[in-house]
Motif scaffolding. Structure first.
Motif, short mmCIF file in Angstrom:
data_model
loop_
_atom_site.label_atom_id
_atom_site.label_comp_id
_atom_site.label_asym_id
_atom_site.label_seq_id
_atom_site.Cartn_x
_atom_site.Cartn_y
_atom_site.Cartn_z
N UNK A 15 0.87 -1.03 -0.04
CA UNK A 15 0.15 -0.04 0.15
C UNK A 15 0.91 1.39 -0.07
N UNK A 16 1.99 1.17 0.50
CA UNK A 16 3.08 2.19 0.54
C UNK A 16 3.70 2.45 -0.90
N UNK A 17 3.60 1.67 -1.56
CA UNK A 17 4.30 1.78 -3.02
C UNK A 17 3.88 0.77 -4.20
N UNK A 18 4.73 -0.47 -4.22
CA UNK A 18 4.34 -1.41 -5.33
C UNK A 18 4.24 -2.73 -4.52
N UNK A 19 4.10 -3.72 -5.29
CA UNK A 19 3.99 -5.04 -4.64
C UNK A 19 5.48 -5.26 -4.31
N UNK A 20 6.41 -5.16 -4.97
CA UNK A 20 7.93 -5.27 -4.65
C UNK A 20 8.20 -4.77 -3.19
#
Length: 97
Positions: A15-20
């Motif tokens: 939720x703070x960026x991407x799945x990685x």
């Protein structure tokens, strides 16, 4: 065991960026990958990504807002959010022992 930390930190990272980012934080929380959180995260992504994670909803939101207006789209999105919330609470809420 529910592995709440590994699961929660993965969802937080996503939720703070991407799945990685979520996968990286899960690796920090569980460096030896002993918990089943990675498998659960992967299964969740099969449902989440196509619809909400930059998939259909994101691609169709601008044309739908243009076609029908912002208020009907807001109503539709609110109803879908409410349905998702109720289904999640009903089927995946607190389990009684």
């Amino acid at each position: 065991m529910t592995y709440w930390l590994e699961r929660g930190i993965g969802d937080f990272g996503q939720s703070m960026g991407i799945t990685a980012t979520g996968l990286l934080l899960m690796r920090v929380a569980d460096p030896e990958m002993k918990s089943p959180a990675y498998e659960g995260f992967g299964y969740k992504q099969l449902v989440f990504e196509p619809f909400l994670g930059g998939g259909l909803v994101t691609a169709l939101s601008a044309p739908l807002i243009f076609q029908f207006g912002p208020v009907p789209f807001l109503i539709f999105a609110s109803i879908m959010t409410l349905i998702g919330l109720l289904v999640g609470l009903r089927y995946f809420g607190k389990k009684k022992d």
